[in-house]
Design an enzyme around this catalytic site. Structure first.
Site, PDB file in Angstrom:
ATOM      1  N   THR A  87     -54.407 -37.528  45.107  1.00  0.00           N
ATOM      2  CA  THR A  87     -53.988 -37.069  43.783  1.00  0.00           C
ATOM      3  C   THR A  87     -53.371 -38.163  42.921  1.00  0.00           C
ATOM      4  O   THR A  87     -52.955 -37.880  41.791  1.00  0.00           O
ATOM      5  CB  THR A  87     -52.955 -35.935  43.920  1.00  0.00           C
ATOM      6  N   TYR A 139     -41.152 -36.384  30.018  1.00  0.00           N
ATOM      7  CA  TYR A 139     -42.543 -36.339  30.473  1.00  0.00           C
ATOM      8  C   TYR A 139     -43.435 -36.125  29.251  1.00  0.00           C
ATOM      9  O   TYR A 139     -43.413 -35.057  28.641  1.00  0.00           O
ATOM     10  CB  TYR A 139     -42.681 -35.173  31.458  1.00  0.00           C
TER      11      TYR A 139
END
Length: 552
Positions: free
Chosen positions: A137, A472
């Site tokens: 990932t 983020y």
């Protein structure tokens, strides 16, 4: 666990759809000019790919088969392509194009530490490259072999090391093999009444060893800590033998070897086992939704919560662009839902003075005994109220909890339609939060303007600490006609990352360094810091056999 798609995120047959979200298509068209109904550009057919033939010396293959069994040494083309890269936007664009410069020559699946040791020994004897593989990932370029690598390349898949070996109930410590995927780890712990409490976006498809190798953080790290806090002891197979650190609560034995391994991305060895801190399953778990009049008000509330005596599991607040995107992804409303929404909108605008284009959505999580949760909710509620916020109940939080691992599928949905979308995240002291947010937002929009594209940039605070927080950022844009998507992506990504380090933030809070972020490492750590890391890697792995080219 089944491997993810070779060309995208998640399992075959699982994908994001806008069909049940009536507001999403108009939102995307308005913001970035994309008609989601346009024909999809499918990735290349796997059978049409020119997969390089494996160059695996006979003696090395025989040694690997002796170590793990012939059935666990794979030279299958699809298996090798799946293990060739991670899931960064660069990885996926190149995979979909059929650009396969350096595919592993074999995928090796050991079943225990002894087999890992034998595999590494065989690789070192043959001067082969070893790249540890968990779930694949990585979005930082941590898994691909250098394009000019001429030595044999082995992807060592740890998926067979997937057991919780032991739980020390007095110490609340669990010995766990490194290849276990998130869901299987929680399943084994919950059967004994425990939880690890680590839930990154990639949870469904990532492993404990991968979390350790990248210094992962999870959605509930406010309460549980990130993986560096949770990892107490390690076993790592290195060129010099098996490195062992004891699972003690604290130690004064020189520079921390445990810390050296955390975030090392396979450069120091193959993590086979970790002793991690676990907790008893909470009696109650609740995530509530809140609305704030502005992003600044939401950030101030999160800062006050972090400085207070409150103990929460999740603190998340989205800026206005992300809030608007979140609302656009809602499924079709019932007549009752529409009435409730209208009543809430009226209350917010007329009674509280909210402006809908500035309003920000937040989620705050609570865990523990019923009494503790109730007490924390009251304490947080007072802080939220002081900053003009409003609790909107458990339904939004429950929906967030159900869909929290689905976000990566949206990137594939956009990429199918020719749109580049990615994330960049960072951390900084509370005093730098607003300056960093403003600088990054300005840098991102300036990059869109230089390219002459309509882009969308949004942000949320995802983790709070006593002294600071993580921001983020997510961005998306449709490249100019005839342009190279990756070249234009680099312009935007570079602008955002450079704004991080120029404004006192770190290059990455939890997505590691890999190759994507390596160019900013010296600006983050200073030249002596980089030299120290280089010396560590060279001293441990003088032949550069362990995942070369990553971090530095």
């Amino acid at each position: 666990m089944a491997a993810m798609k070779w060309w995208g995120w998640g399992l075959e047959g699982v994908e994001f759809t806008h069909a049940d979200k009536p507001e999403l298509a108009p939102f995307i068209e308005q913001r970035i000019g994309l008609d989601v109904a346009r024909p999809i550009a499918p990735p290349a057919r796997f059978d049409d790919l020119d997969v390089p033939a494996p160059t695996l010396p006979h003696g090395l293959r025989a040694a690997l088969e002796s170590a793990v069994g012939a059935e666990h040494v794979s030279v299958d083309p699809l298996d090798r392509v799946v293990h060739a890269r991670g899931k960064s936007i660069r990885d996926l664009v190149r995979q979909r194009r059929g650009d396969l410069p350096r595919v592993p020559d074999a995928v090796v699946r050991p079943a225990g530490e002894d087999e890992v040791t034998a595999v590494l020994r065989a690789a070192l004897d043959a001067d082969a490259v070893v790249i540890p593989f968990g779930g694949g990932t990585s979005i930082s370029g941590s898994l691909e072999a250098p394009a000019d690598e001429r030595r044999p390349v082995l992807s060592v898949d740890l998926g067979r090391l997937d057991k919780v070996l032991e739980i020390d109930e007095h110490s609340r410590l669990a010995r766990v093999q490194a290849g276990v995927f998130g869901p299987h780890l929680e399943e084994q712990l919950r059967a004994r009444g425990y939880t690890f409490g680590h839930f990154p976006d990639s949870f469904t498809h990532s492993t404990l060893g991968g979390w350790i190798a990248t210094r992962s953080s999870g959605m509930q790290s406010d309460r549980y800590g990130d993986v560096a806090d949770l990892t107490r002891g390690l076993r790592v197979v290195t060129p010099a033998g098996t490195l062992v650190t004891q699972p003690v609560p604290a130690t004064s034995t020189g520079p921390s070897v445990r810390e050296m391994v955390l975030g090392s991305e396979g450069r120091l060895g193959i993590v086979t086992e970790a002793t991690v801190q676990v907790r008893r399953l909470p009696q109650e778990r609740r995530i509530l939704g809140y609305l704030f009049p502005t992003f600044g008000a939401g950030l101030a509330a999160m800062r006050e919560i972090a400085a207070s005596e409150c103990s929460v599991s999740v603190t998340r607040v989205s800026d206005a662009p992300e809030t608007q995107f979140s609302f656009a992804t809602r499924k079709r409303s019932t007549p009752v839902d529409k009435l409730k929404s209208k009543a809430l909108t009226t209350f917010l605008t007329r009674r509280l003075g909210f402006r809908l284009d500035e309003m920000c959505l937040s989620f705050i999580g609570y865990e523990g005994s019923t009494g503790h949760v109730a007490e924390q909710r009251r304490a947080v509620g007072r802080i939220v109220k002081r900053h003009g916020g409003l609790c909107i109940g458990s339904s939004p939080g429950a929906l967030y909890d159900q869909k929290k691992f689905d976000t990566p599928y949206i990137r594939d949905f956009l990429l199918d339609r020719g749109v580049a979308a990615d994330v960049s995240e960072t951390a900084m002291p509370w005093s730098r939060l607003t300056p960093v947010y403003d600088a990054v937002t300005a840098a991102g929009h300036a990059a869109f303007a230089r390219l002459g594209v309509r882009g969308y940039l949004m942000c949320h605070l995802s983790h709070s600490y006593h002294g600071g927080a993580c921001l983020y950022f997510t961005f998306a844009f449709e490249p100019a006609p005839g342009s190279d998507m990756l070249a234009e992506y680099d312009v935007v990504k570079t602008a955002i990352q450079q704004a991080f380090v120029d404004n006192g933030a770190t290059l990455s809070h939890h997505h590691a360094v890999g190759t994507e972020h390596a160019r900013w490492l010296e600006q983050d750590l200073s030249a002596p810091g980089v030299a120290m890391i280089e010396a560590l890697f060279a001293g441990t792995d003088p032949g550069r056999n362990l995942n070369p080219g990553k971090i530095v």
